[in-house]
Write an enzyme that holds these catalytic residues in place. Structure first.
Site, PDB file in Angstrom:
ATOM      1  N   ASP A  11      -5.888   6.197 -10.376  1.00 56.07           N
ATOM      2  CA  ASP A  11      -5.482   7.290  -9.497  1.00 56.07           C
ATOM      3  C   ASP A  11      -6.732   7.766  -8.771  1.00 56.07           C
ATOM      4  OD1 ASP A  11      -2.878   7.196 -10.359  1.00 56.07           O
ATOM      5  OD2 ASP A  11      -3.117   8.782 -11.848  1.00 56.07           O
ATOM      6  N   ASP A 130       8.574   9.254  -9.514  1.00 54.38           N
ATOM      7  CA  ASP A 130       8.006  10.314 -10.345  1.00 54.38           C
ATOM      8  C   ASP A 130       9.158  11.223 -10.748  1.00 54.38           C
ATOM      9  OD1 ASP A 130       5.452   9.286  -9.883  1.00 54.38           O
ATOM     10  OD2 ASP A 130       5.144  10.558  -8.128  1.00 54.38           O
TER      11      ASP A 130
END
Length: 255
Positions: A11, A130
């Site tokens: 990330d 998500d």
């Protein structure tokens, strides 16, 4: 039988690898290209590279980092963050990405998934979901823009829809478990994996090697993604794979 994949996730925010808890409280974990080289040498099956603020900040992918990462690695690389158009996908693939992950744009316009799959092939189109459990219900809601924006959309129904449109893989992250080290959301992972016919990458919550096994055995995922247990040196990729082999899972092991 398919080989289970172990996928480290990078990330990236402002050109640095970060790791947060529930998508916030981000902690610096190093240079993305250096991390990619290390994971490639360690035997990772794939690498997932996500520019986690690209969509939120309305800016493009950090193509220079993508190029350097792809040039340094022999393993397949999936890249996501701020992917909004067919041209974005084309640019990423030309920059060295093997697969491209679409998140917010797929929620905003489902037909984008179909257009992308028809143009580039479903094998390189990943839809990232998500999801967060709806309190008191056996249901999960999709969030977009780096987990900042609720949509009211059911995660299972959405997964089925994007697969019907051509998504070749689902990258499924539990926002409730992300960064908590308490294990995958197994009911969520299993519900989605059992409802579609494409590979599911389980993400969010790995704190030990048994969690990786659980994601495959109990979550029915075909691959497992982790960040902090690898980034901060707690476990190596080889330790993870060896443990999974001991638990009876089929893994690709380098000599």
């Amino acid at each position: 039988m398919f080989k289970v994949r172990v996928i480290p996730c990078l990330d990236v925010k402002d050109g640095r690898v970060v790791k947060g808890v529930n998508f916030v409280d981000l902690r610096d974990a190093g240079d993305p290209v250096e991390a990619a080289i290390a994971y490639d040498a360690a035997g990772a099956d794939e690498l997932c590279f996500l520019d986690i603020t690209a969509t939120h900040e309305n800016r493009g992918i950090m193509l220079d980092v993508v190029r350097r990462t792809a040039e340094a690695c022999f393993m397949p690389v999936t890249v996501g963050g701020g992917v909004r158009t067919v041209d974005d996908i084309k640019t990423l693939l030309r920059s060295g990405a093997d697969k491209v992950s679409i998140n917010s744009a797929a929620v905003a316009r489902r037909e984008f998934v179909k257009e992308a799959a028809e143009k580039f092939g479903d094998q390189c189109i990943v839809v990232a979901i998500d999801a967060k459990r709806v309190p008191g219900r056996d249901r999960w809601e999709i969030f977009t823009h780096g987990g900042r924006k609720g949509t009211g959309i059911d995660a299972i129904e959405f997964a089925q829809e994007v697969v019907s449109l051509g998504a070749g893989e689902i990258l499924l992250t539990s926002m409730d478990r992300d960064g908590t080290r308490s294990g995958f959301d197994l009911p969520l992972t299993r519900a989605i994996a059992d409802s579609i016919q494409v590979p599911v990458i389980a993400s969010g919550g790995v704190g030990n090697l048994d969690h990786l096994v659980d994601g495959i055995r109990d979550g029915h995922a075909t691959a497992v993604l982790a960040a902090s247990i690898f980034h901060f040196g707690e476990y190596t990729i080889r330790q993870a794979k060896d443990h999974m082999v001991r638990c009876g899972l089929p893994m690709r092991l380098d000599p």
